[in-house]
Motif scaffolding. Structure first.
Motif, PDB file in Angstrom:
ATOM      1  N   PRO A 137       0.817  -1.227   0.000  1.00  0.00           N
ATOM      2  CA  PRO A 137       0.000   0.000   0.000  1.00  0.00           C
ATOM      3  C   PRO A 137       0.844   1.267   0.000  1.00  0.00           C
ATOM      4  CG  PRO A 137      -0.890  -1.586   1.545  1.00  0.00           C
ATOM      5  CD  PRO A 137       0.415  -2.126   1.085  1.00  0.00           C
ATOM      6  N   THR A 138       2.005   1.253   0.652  1.00  0.00           N
ATOM      7  CA  THR A 138       2.876   2.443   0.661  1.00  0.00           C
ATOM      8  C   THR A 138       3.353   2.763  -0.748  1.00  0.00           C
ATOM      9  OG1 THR A 138       3.611   1.892   2.896  1.00  0.00           O
ATOM     10  CG2 THR A 138       4.985   3.391   1.637  1.00  0.00           C
ATOM     11  N   LEU A 139       3.771   1.750  -1.473  1.00  0.00           N
ATOM     12  CA  LEU A 139       4.233   1.974  -2.849  1.00  0.00           C
ATOM     13  C   LEU A 139       3.090   2.371  -3.767  1.00  0.00           C
ATOM     14  CD1 LEU A 139       6.719  -1.042  -3.151  1.00  0.00           C
ATOM     15  CD2 LEU A 139       7.278   1.364  -2.785  1.00  0.00           C
ATOM     16  N   GLU A 140       1.933   1.772  -3.583  1.00  0.00           N
ATOM     17  CA  GLU A 140       0.783   2.145  -4.414  1.00  0.00           C
ATOM     18  C   GLU A 140       0.382   3.601  -4.177  1.00  0.00           C
ATOM     19  OE1 GLU A 140      -2.059  -0.761  -3.263  1.00  0.00           O
ATOM     20  OE2 GLU A 140      -1.359  -2.275  -4.705  1.00  0.00           O
ATOM     21  N   LYS A 141       0.430   4.050  -2.927  1.00  0.00           N
ATOM     22  CA  LYS A 141       0.108   5.447  -2.623  1.00  0.00           C
ATOM     23  C   LYS A 141       1.125   6.379  -3.261  1.00  0.00           C
ATOM     24  CE  LYS A 141      -0.566   8.598   1.281  1.00  0.00           C
ATOM     25  NZ  LYS A 141      -0.551   8.737   2.750  1.00  0.00           N
ATOM     26  N   LEU A 142       2.406   6.023  -3.196  1.00  0.00           N
ATOM     27  CA  LEU A 142       3.443   6.834  -3.826  1.00  0.00           C
ATOM     28  C   LEU A 142       3.247   6.890  -5.336  1.00  0.00           C
ATOM     29  CD1 LEU A 142       6.086   8.421  -3.551  1.00  0.00           C
ATOM     30  CD2 LEU A 142       7.312   6.250  -3.764  1.00  0.00           C
ATOM     31  N   HIS A 143       2.864   5.781  -5.914  1.00  0.00           N
ATOM     32  CA  HIS A 143       2.601   5.739  -7.351  1.00  0.00           C
ATOM     33  C   HIS A 143       1.512   6.751  -7.727  1.00  0.00           C
ATOM     34  CE1 HIS A 143       2.460   2.857 -11.050  1.00  0.00           C
ATOM     35  NE2 HIS A 143       2.280   4.125 -11.413  1.00  0.00           N
ATOM     36  N   LYS A 144       0.471   6.792  -6.938  1.00  0.00           N
ATOM     37  CA  LYS A 144      -0.620   7.744  -7.204  1.00  0.00           C
ATOM     38  C   LYS A 144      -0.144   9.186  -7.041  1.00  0.00           C
ATOM     39  CE  LYS A 144      -4.319   4.587  -5.808  1.00  0.00           C
ATOM     40  NZ  LYS A 144      -5.411   4.325  -4.835  1.00  0.00           N
ATOM     41  N   GLU A 145       0.713   9.448  -6.067  1.00  0.00           N
ATOM     42  CA  GLU A 145       1.241  10.796  -5.878  1.00  0.00           C
ATOM     43  C   GLU A 145       2.057  11.244  -7.091  1.00  0.00           C
ATOM     44  OE1 GLU A 145       3.440  11.151  -2.281  1.00  0.00           O
ATOM     45  OE2 GLU A 145       1.789  10.514  -0.996  1.00  0.00           O
ATOM     46  N   ILE A 146       2.858  10.339  -7.626  1.00  0.00           N
ATOM     47  CA  ILE A 146       3.675  10.694  -8.799  1.00  0.00           C
ATOM     48  C   ILE A 146       2.779  10.977  -9.997  1.00  0.00           C
ATOM     49  CG2 ILE A 146       5.434   9.842 -10.385  1.00  0.00           C
ATOM     50  CD1 ILE A 146       6.585   8.209  -8.078  1.00  0.00           C
ATOM     51  N   LYS A 147       1.757  10.171 -10.173  1.00  0.00           N
ATOM     52  CA  LYS A 147       0.826  10.411 -11.286  1.00  0.00           C
ATOM     53  C   LYS A 147       0.108  11.742 -11.120  1.00  0.00           C
ATOM     54  CE  LYS A 147      -1.681   7.018 -12.835  1.00  0.00           C
ATOM     55  NZ  LYS A 147      -2.611   5.880 -12.886  1.00  0.00           N
ATOM     56  N   ALA A 148      -0.310  12.046  -9.890  1.00  0.00           N
ATOM     57  CA  ALA A 148      -0.985  13.330  -9.652  1.00  0.00           C
ATOM     58  C   ALA A 148      -0.040  14.494  -9.904  1.00  0.00           C
ATOM     59  CB  ALA A 148      -1.513  13.354  -8.224  1.00  0.00           C
ATOM     60  N   ALA A 150       2.490  14.596 -11.996  1.00  0.00           N
ATOM     61  CA  ALA A 150       2.663  14.734 -13.433  1.00  0.00           C
ATOM     62  C   ALA A 150       1.445  15.391 -14.070  1.00  0.00           C
ATOM     63  CB  ALA A 150       2.908  13.359 -14.051  1.00  0.00           C
ATOM     64  N   LYS A 151       0.275  15.004 -13.616  1.00  0.00           N
ATOM     65  CA  LYS A 151      -0.945  15.610 -14.152  1.00  0.00           C
ATOM     66  C   LYS A 151      -1.007  17.088 -13.799  1.00  0.00           C
ATOM     67  CE  LYS A 151      -5.954  14.993 -14.242  1.00  0.00           C
ATOM     68  NZ  LYS A 151      -7.102  14.212 -13.726  1.00  0.00           N
ATOM     69  N   GLU A 152      -0.648  17.438 -12.576  1.00  0.00           N
ATOM     70  CA  GLU A 152      -0.640  18.842 -12.152  1.00  0.00           C
ATOM     71  C   GLU A 152       0.352  19.652 -12.974  1.00  0.00           C
ATOM     72  OE1 GLU A 152       0.538  21.412  -8.138  1.00  0.00           O
ATOM     73  OE2 GLU A 152       0.437  19.223  -8.099  1.00  0.00           O
ATOM     74  N   LEU A 153       1.530  19.075 -13.209  1.00  0.00           N
ATOM     75  CA  LEU A 153       2.546  19.773 -13.992  1.00  0.00           C
ATOM     76  C   LEU A 153       2.079  19.994 -15.417  1.00  0.00           C
ATOM     77  CD1 LEU A 153       5.397  20.917 -14.296  1.00  0.00           C
ATOM     78  CD2 LEU A 153       6.200  18.591 -14.745  1.00  0.00           C
ATOM     79  N   GLN A 154       1.498  18.982 -16.022  1.00  0.00           N
ATOM     80  CA  GLN A 154       1.038  19.124 -17.406  1.00  0.00           C
ATOM     81  C   GLN A 154      -0.085  20.143 -17.513  1.00  0.00           C
ATOM     82  OE1 GLN A 154       0.170  14.978 -18.220  1.00  0.00           O
ATOM     83  NE2 GLN A 154       1.927  14.813 -19.587  1.00  0.00           N
ATOM     84  N   THR A 155      -0.990  20.132 -16.541  1.00  0.00           N
ATOM     85  CA  THR A 155      -2.117  21.083 -16.586  1.00  0.00           C
ATOM     86  C   THR A 155      -1.651  22.518 -16.410  1.00  0.00           C
ATOM     87  OG1 THR A 155      -3.578  19.392 -15.674  1.00  0.00           O
ATOM     88  CG2 THR A 155      -4.332  21.658 -15.546  1.00  0.00           C
TER      89      THR A 155
END
Length: 525
Positions: A137-148, A150-155
């Protein structure tokens, strides 16, 4: 008239250096594009590079997720495999009653194996649970943070980049218009131009729009710098999160390995604590009645008795050593051991040893079918003509009669042999045994334990005592049925004795007694 300076020049904004990073170790080289109205290159170059870096972190995190997920599956598989291991020792021990059921023995050792193997099953099942509930779960949460991120940066970056591109396009159009109007004015040769086409007006319009472009560029630049500065902190957070997750993984795995090693050490220690003589001493204590007493004396054939051991039909009428002339002229006489039995047979043996070889007759003459050809008391010889019916006789199948010349040690012995041979041939079996005591001389009488009796039990005496006990206790007797034979004793009474069916000589003699006696009287008359 002096020229006036343009009021636009004092209000022009300044553009900071546009940095194009080229990696040269720890240094960075920048190319200044302030002298260009429309800088070359993509305004999204920095943003795209940072988005690509976030994508790399995301994929790295995905790899770790797969690693931990597959490790958890391996833990589950190990738990299933140790269930198979437990099945190999889950059943009670075969012939387990031979082992001590008290603590500290072999049975207790297998209980320890079962308990520790079950502990290993639970250990790996717990390892799977820990990995899925803590590390993954710790790695999955980190994965979601990285995706968010990247999405924030692109937007955010896309808005600023679009504004810059729009401003640059507008500026570029007016620069192109200025080039057209200046060219048109040069070719007009003093002709009147439209007010809006005055190059002066167009130039000032370019300055106005270039000012807006530079403002948008600087705003986008500042946002990019802010994102770059935040990236260092974000990457530190990513690394710290990954380190914490892997630390948890290592704690679980190393703790599991230690507990696994401890369980196997406990199995080994439990086995090593069993004294070498523990099981044997307990076994001897439980089975003292069934085991062989080492202090008891060994068996002796002289103390063994069996059914019909001293039956009259088993005692010879006469026995001893005679010499028989060989059928080959050059060999002369050879010594053999001979016996006349109540079954009216004259048997020849190589010797009187029942222990070293099976006492099978070399020659067997049925006396009622044979007759004495001649007697020479001087030479101490007598000749019998008859058919050898032993299993070794080659001529038995052809029913041929042969002459056998025997030589005794003295004339008296020769006469005694001839008298007993005649009596055995002319007397039925029922009366032969009755006359045995009177016919046999003291020198030819046998002891109660005859060589034949000794031979019958000789193979058994060579076996270990344990087999003797097992055979007498669990095996069926060799003779399962018995018959009774009625004989006449020395005083005229009838004696009924059980005779095993395997006594072939008695059965044969009884069947041929009355009929053959008459023929014997004829041959020996």
């Amino acid at each position: 008239m002096s020229a006036t300076s343009s009021p636009v020049e004092a209000r022009l904004p300044t553009r900071s250096n546009t940095m194009r990073t080229v990696s040269t170790g720890t240094e960075r080289r920048a190319s200044v594009s302030d002298d260009e109205a429309i800088p070359g290159g993509d305004s999204n170059e920095t943003t795209n590079l940072l988005v690509e870096r976030l994508r790399a972190w995301k994929h790295m995190c995905g790899y770790l997720e797969d690693y931990v997920s597959v490790t958890a599956k391996v833990q589950r598989g190990m738990s299933k495999d140790y269930e198979k291991v437990l099945k190999t020792v889950n059943e009670p021990l075969k012939e387990g009653h031979h082992f001590s059921q008290s603590a500290g023995g072999v049975s207790s050792f297998f209980e320890n194996i079962r308990a520790n193997t079950q502990g290993m099953i639970n250990l790996y099942a717990e390892g799977e649970k820990n990995l899925k509930s803590s590390v993954l779960p710790t790695l999955e949460k980190l994965h979601k943070e990285i995706k968010a991120k990247a999405k924030e940066l692109q937007t955010g970056a896309s808005k600023g980049a679009k504004a810059v591109e729009k401003a640059r396009n507008i500026t570029q159009k007016h620069i192109d218009l200025l080039a057209q109007q200046t060219a048109a004015l040069d070719s007009a040769a003093g002709n009147k131009l439209n007010t809006s086409h005055d190059p002066y007006i167009v130039r000032r319009g370019i300055t106005h729009r270039l000012n807006k472009q530079v403002i948008e560029e600087n705003n986008n630049r500042q946002e990019t710098i802010t994102v770059q500065n935040n990236f260092q902190q974000f990457e530190a957070h990513v690394l710290q999160t990954i380190q914490a997750a892997m630390e948890q993984l290592v704690v679980f795995i190393t703790g599991q390995s230690e507990r696994h090693r401890t369980m196997y050490s406990d199995i080994l220690g439990n086995l090593q604590r069993i004294p070498a003589e523990f099981e044997w001493v307990n076994f001897m204590t439980r089975n003292a009645a069934a085991l062989v007493d080492p202090d008891a004396p060994p068996r002796s054939i002289s103390n063994i008795s069996f059914a019909n051991q001293d039956h009259p039909t088993t005692q010879p009428l006469i026995s001893g050593t005679l010499q028989r002339k060989s059928r080959m002229a050059l060999k002369g006489f050879s010594s053999f051991f001979y016996v006349v039995t109540p079954a009216r047979y004259l048997h020849e043996f190589k010797d009187n040893d029942d222990f070293n070889r099976d006492p099978a007759p070399e020659i067997s003459l049925f006396l009622p079918d044979s007759h004495i050809v001649s007697i020479d008391e001087v030479k101490q010889t007598f000749t019998i003509k008859g058919k050898d019916v032993s299993s070794n006789a080659v001529g038995n199948a052809f029913h041929t009669n042969s002459e056998f010349v025997f030589k005794a040690s003295s004339a008296a012995d020769a006469k005694e042999w001839v008298n007993i041979l005649k009596e055995a041939a002319n007397t039925p079996i029922a009366t032969t045994t009755a006359a045995t005591a009177a016919a046999v001389s003291p020198s030819s009488a046998t002891s109660p334990t005859s060589p034949g009796a000794a031979s019958a039990t000789a193979p058994g005496a060579a076996q270990p005592p344990a087999y003797e006990k097992e055979s007498s206790a669990g095996s069926p007797p060799a003779v399962s049925r018995t018959n009774t034979t009625t004989t006449t004793g020395s005083l005229g009474e009838k004696v009924t004795s059980p005779v095993a069916e395997k006594t072939e000589a008695t059965a044969t003699g009884a069947g041929t007694g009355p009929a053959s006696a008459a023929g014997a009287e004829k041959d020996f008359a």
